[in-house]
Write a protein that holds these residues in place. Structure first.
Motif, PDB file in Angstrom:
ATOM      1  N   ILE A  23      -6.142  -7.595  -1.523  1.00  0.00           N
ATOM      2  CA  ILE A  23      -4.966  -6.776  -1.239  1.00  0.00           C
ATOM      3  C   ILE A  23      -3.800  -7.673  -0.862  1.00  0.00           C
ATOM      4  O   ILE A  23      -3.960  -8.647  -0.119  1.00  0.00           O
ATOM      5  CB  ILE A  23      -5.267  -5.749  -0.125  1.00  0.00           C
ATOM      6  N   THR A  24      -2.634  -7.374  -1.413  1.00  0.00           N
ATOM      7  CA  THR A  24      -1.411  -8.104  -1.069  1.00  0.00           C
ATOM      8  C   THR A  24      -0.230  -7.160  -1.235  1.00  0.00           C
ATOM      9  O   THR A  24      -0.380  -6.022  -1.681  1.00  0.00           O
ATOM     10  CB  THR A  24      -1.255  -9.373  -1.929  1.00  0.00           C
ATOM     11  N   ALA A  45       8.519   4.536   4.681  1.00  0.00           N
ATOM     12  CA  ALA A  45       8.477   3.583   5.799  1.00  0.00           C
ATOM     13  C   ALA A  45       7.220   3.766   6.636  1.00  0.00           C
ATOM     14  O   ALA A  45       7.276   3.821   7.861  1.00  0.00           O
ATOM     15  CB  ALA A  45       9.715   3.744   6.674  1.00  0.00           C
ATOM     16  N   SER A  46       6.056   3.849   5.993  1.00  0.00           N
ATOM     17  CA  SER A  46       4.813   4.049   6.741  1.00  0.00           C
ATOM     18  C   SER A  46       4.348   2.786   7.444  1.00  0.00           C
ATOM     19  O   SER A  46       3.640   2.841   8.441  1.00  0.00           O
ATOM     20  CB  SER A  46       3.704   4.516   5.799  1.00  0.00           C
ATOM     21  N   TRP A  47       4.687   1.642   6.902  1.00  0.00           N
ATOM     22  CA  TRP A  47       4.195   0.343   7.348  1.00  0.00           C
ATOM     23  C   TRP A  47       2.670   0.264   7.283  1.00  0.00           C
ATOM     24  O   TRP A  47       2.047  -0.582   7.888  1.00  0.00           O
ATOM     25  CB  TRP A  47       4.750  -0.031   8.734  1.00  0.00           C
ATOM     26  N   TYR A  48       2.089   1.230   6.556  1.00  0.00           N
ATOM     27  CA  TYR A  48       0.654   1.263   6.281  1.00  0.00           C
ATOM     28  C   TYR A  48      -0.192   1.398   7.547  1.00  0.00           C
ATOM     29  O   TYR A  48      -1.327   0.945   7.604  1.00  0.00           O
ATOM     30  CB  TYR A  48       0.240   0.050   5.433  1.00  0.00           C
ATOM     31  N   PHE A  49       0.392   2.060   8.577  1.00  0.00           N
ATOM     32  CA  PHE A  49      -0.340   2.412   9.788  1.00  0.00           C
ATOM     33  C   PHE A  49      -0.915   3.819   9.660  1.00  0.00           C
ATOM     34  O   PHE A  49      -0.468   4.617   8.838  1.00  0.00           O
ATOM     35  CB  PHE A  49       0.596   2.469  11.011  1.00  0.00           C
ATOM     36  N   GLY A  71       6.341 -11.140   4.010  1.00  0.00           N
ATOM     37  CA  GLY A  71       5.842 -10.082   4.871  1.00  0.00           C
ATOM     38  C   GLY A  71       6.534  -9.998   6.221  1.00  0.00           C
ATOM     39  O   GLY A  71       6.934 -11.003   6.804  1.00  0.00           O
ATOM     40  N   GLY A  72       6.636  -8.763   6.722  1.00  0.00           N
ATOM     41  CA  GLY A  72       7.127  -8.545   8.077  1.00  0.00           C
ATOM     42  C   GLY A  72       5.979  -8.728   9.057  1.00  0.00           C
ATOM     43  O   GLY A  72       5.402  -7.748   9.542  1.00  0.00           O
ATOM     44  N   HIS A  90       3.092  -7.018   5.312  1.00  0.00           N
ATOM     45  CA  HIS A  90       2.498  -6.651   6.601  1.00  0.00           C
ATOM     46  C   HIS A  90       1.280  -5.759   6.373  1.00  0.00           C
ATOM     47  O   HIS A  90       0.208  -5.989   6.944  1.00  0.00           O
ATOM     48  CB  HIS A  90       3.505  -5.903   7.475  1.00  0.00           C
ATOM     49  N   GLY A  91       1.459  -4.733   5.534  1.00  0.00           N
ATOM     50  CA  GLY A  91       0.395  -3.760   5.311  1.00  0.00           C
ATOM     51  C   GLY A  91      -0.875  -4.388   4.768  1.00  0.00           C
ATOM     52  O   GLY A  91      -1.981  -4.052   5.195  1.00  0.00           O
TER      53      GLY A  91
END
Length: 278
Positions: free
Chosen positions: A137-138, A96-100, A166-167, A145-146
């Motif tokens: 990137i997708t 659950a990083s959400w790519y942050f 996406g969120g 979201h990421g």
């Protein structure tokens, strides 16, 4: 025909097919920012040749997934690499990083990992078109979201971006999808949730800097927020493709969606190459 010759031809045809199919690698990439090795999938297209330069599509998984989700769930993914002559890279983005680069969890720096460390690794170990004209990137859900988040913040790295289901607005989900773990509680840090929601990041897009495509199933709980993102892009006159097709938040939807997005990114790669050639 002689029976032995017939058997030989059958084996030859089967062998030729295998040699002319995509190759799936699993690589382990060390992250200096997180001090650990991370697994990622790399799909090489049929006829892969180290003397040829390939564009790269980075394809992100969703919440609770991992690097192997796409290749396990979508048996057609290698065929897309073959059809469009591209490398497809499926990074691990943790549960659950959400790519942050999380302000809460110092060991969760997946923005740095993907946009810098992984891109550098792929360009070093594979013959890539190593500039933004050769990178897209997708991703799905959290990965949707990421993908937009990383592309908006790193327009020098990625030339095209997409999202599937996406969120794109995090604020309606303060108690869901592990978001409070990476951003902190919404009640305490509302500005983090505001600043890191895609719908509030459109000011970052430079004029015609990104080729954008995104979609969401009409029955998806994220559809309302994707519709709103579409309207905001229209208001700002930011070029993009948006589609809402029948379907929900499911692998059936995403396995269909990636076919259209792969075509979109291939068109982007081809058009940028033609512009350079011209």
């Amino acid at each position: 025909m002689n029976k032995k010759i017939s058997i030989f031809l059958v084996h030859f045809i089967v062998l030729s097919f295998k040699l002319d199919a995509a190759t799936v690698d699993t690589v382990s990439v060390y992250s200096e920012s997180m001090h650990k090795s991370i697994k990622d999938v790399v799909i090489r297209p049929a006829g892969y040749n180290s003397s040829q330069k390939y564009p790269v599509l980075y394809l992100l998984h969703g919440y609770s997934g991992n690097y192997s989700d796409w290749i396990k769930k979508d048996s057609e993914l290698p065929r897309l690499a073959d059809e469009y002559g591209m490398l497809i890279v499926c990074p691990d983005g943790d549960f659950a990083s959400w790519y942050f680069d999380s302000p809460e969890e110092k060991g969760s720096r997946y923005e740095t990992y993907i946009a810098k460390e992984l891109v550098t690794y792929i360009d070093k170990h594979y013959p890539t078109v190593n500039n933004r004209a050769g990178r897209a990137i997708t991703g799905l859900s959290m990965g949707g979201h990421g993908a937009l988040y990383l592309a908006f913040r790193h327009q020098d790295v990625f030339g095209a971006a997409g999202s599937m289901s996406g969120g794109v607005d995090l604020r309606p989900f303060p108690d869901s999808f592990g978001l409070d773990k990476v951003l902190g509680e919404y009640s305490r840090y509302p500005e983090r949730w505001e600043q890191n929601s895609i719908v509030n990041m459109l000011h970052m897009i430079k004029s015609n800097s990104l080729a954008l495509t995104f979609d969401c199933g009409a029955d998806d709980f994220f559809c309302l927020y994707n519709n709103q993102l579409h309207e905001k892009l229209l208001e700002r006159k930011i070029p993009h493709d948006y589609t809402s097709r029948p379907g929900g938040h499911s692998w059936e939807y995403w396995c269909n969606s990636i076919k259209y997005q792969a075509m979109f990114f291939s068109t982007f790669f081809n058009s940028t190459n033609k512009m350079k050639a011209g």
